[in-house]
Write an enzyme that holds these catalytic residues in place. Sequence first.
Site, mmCIF file in Angstrom:
data_model
loop_
_atom_site.group_PDB
_atom_site.id
_atom_site.type_symbol
_atom_site.label_atom_id
_atom_site.label_comp_id
_atom_site.label_asym_id
_atom_site.label_seq_id
_atom_site.Cartn_x
_atom_site.Cartn_y
_atom_site.Cartn_z
ATOM 1 N N CYS A 1 -4.061 0.436 -2.450
ATOM 2 C CA CYS A 1 -4.391 -0.734 -2.147
ATOM 3 C C CYS A 1 -3.083 -1.457 -2.472
ATOM 4 O O CYS A 1 -2.723 -1.984 -3.375
ATOM 5 C CB CYS A 1 -5.501 -1.253 -1.523
ATOM 6 S SG CYS A 1 -6.665 -0.566 -0.786
ATOM 7 N N CYS B 1 -11.283 -2.749 -3.796
ATOM 8 C CA CYS B 1 -9.931 -4.114 -4.077
ATOM 9 C C CYS B 1 -10.339 -5.238 -4.918
ATOM 10 O O CYS B 1 -10.619 -5.789 -5.962
ATOM 11 C CB CYS B 1 -9.030 -4.710 -3.186
ATOM 12 S SG CYS B 1 -7.790 -2.964 -2.943
ATOM 13 N N CYS C 1 -10.081 -4.563 0.772
ATOM 14 C CA CYS C 1 -11.150 -3.865 0.426
ATOM 15 C C CYS C 1 -11.966 -3.700 0.221
ATOM 16 O O CYS C 1 -12.644 -4.727 -1.218
ATOM 17 C CB CYS C 1 -11.021 -2.405 0.928
ATOM 18 S SG CYS C 1 -10.344 -1.990 -0.804
ATOM 19 N N GLU D 1 -2.783 -4.785 -2.540
ATOM 20 C CA GLU D 1 -3.848 -5.814 -3.662
ATOM 21 C C GLU D 1 -3.566 -5.080 -5.462
ATOM 22 O O GLU D 1 -3.598 -5.555 -5.942
ATOM 23 C CB GLU D 1 -4.865 -6.498 -3.554
ATOM 24 C CG GLU D 1 -5.152 -6.656 -1.960
ATOM 25 C CD GLU D 1 -5.561 -5.469 -1.274
ATOM 26 O OE1 GLU D 1 -4.816 -4.887 -0.706
ATOM 27 O OE2 GLU D 1 -6.646 -6.261 -0.147
ATOM 28 N N ASN E 1 1.152 -0.875 0.300
ATOM 29 C CA ASN E 1 0.219 -0.108 -0.045
ATOM 30 C C ASN E 1 0.867 1.673 -0.164
ATOM 31 O O ASN E 1 1.936 1.364 0.955
ATOM 32 C CB ASN E 1 -0.724 0.196 1.408
ATOM 33 C CG ASN E 1 -0.388 0.576 2.296
ATOM 34 O OD1 ASN E 1 0.547 -0.795 3.290
ATOM 35 N ND2 ASN E 1 -0.566 0.323 3.344
ATOM 36 N N ILE E 2 0.426 2.309 -0.889
ATOM 37 C CA ILE E 2 0.906 3.484 -1.314
ATOM 38 C C ILE E 2 0.076 4.457 -0.495
ATOM 39 O O ILE E 2 -0.594 4.594 -1.266
ATOM 40 C CB ILE E 2 1.875 3.995 -2.256
ATOM 41 C CG1 ILE E 2 3.044 2.590 -2.092
ATOM 42 C CG2 ILE E 2 2.260 4.952 -2.343
ATOM 43 C CD1 ILE E 2 3.425 2.288 -4.243
ATOM 44 N N GLU E 3 0.058 5.689 0.702
ATOM 45 C CA GLU E 3 -0.854 6.646 1.199
ATOM 46 C C GLU E 3 0.110 7.507 0.839
ATOM 47 O O GLU E 3 0.537 8.015 0.049
ATOM 48 C CB GLU E 3 -0.250 6.819 2.792
ATOM 49 C CG GLU E 3 -0.812 5.270 3.232
ATOM 50 C CD GLU E 3 -1.037 5.253 4.501
ATOM 51 O OE1 GLU E 3 -2.243 4.688 5.261
ATOM 52 O OE2 GLU E 3 -0.548 6.640 4.949
#
Length: 145
Positions: free
Chosen positions: A65, A105, A102, A67, A54-56
């Site tokens: 996310c 995803c 989620c 996935e 994941n990369i915020e």
Amino acid sequence: MEENERRALLEGLPLEQMMDKAWSMLDFAYTPYSHWKVGAALLDADGRIWGGCNIENAAYGPTNCAERTAVFKAVSEGVKNFRAIVVVGGHEGQVEGYCPPCGVCRQVLAEFCTADFLVILPKSRTEYKVRTLAELLPESFSLAE
């Protein structure tokens, strides 16, 4: 479907390598806001494993996310047929419980995966749940049926 039946579906999958890849992806997660790191390992039909984390983003909307990162990496290289995914996650990368995909995803997976695509959710190397995509997202919008 019983858990034993789900586990039988794993036969022939490189589960240990997929788990190794998912756990290794936690190291690359960029989570300065939530501190919730997620790693994913996506198995394509040819046996290649695609990692994702994941990369915020401070704006949250552009956050991606793990996935979807794995799916987008594979699709951007021309791969669109997948068999299974392993997803792990936890606060600061400490996996203590199950980390299901989620809703967004799940829908992205439905775009490229069949209903019997396997989603493997470990909370340890030996304790995990196995679900089909159809169980996680019944009656999805999809072309992949």
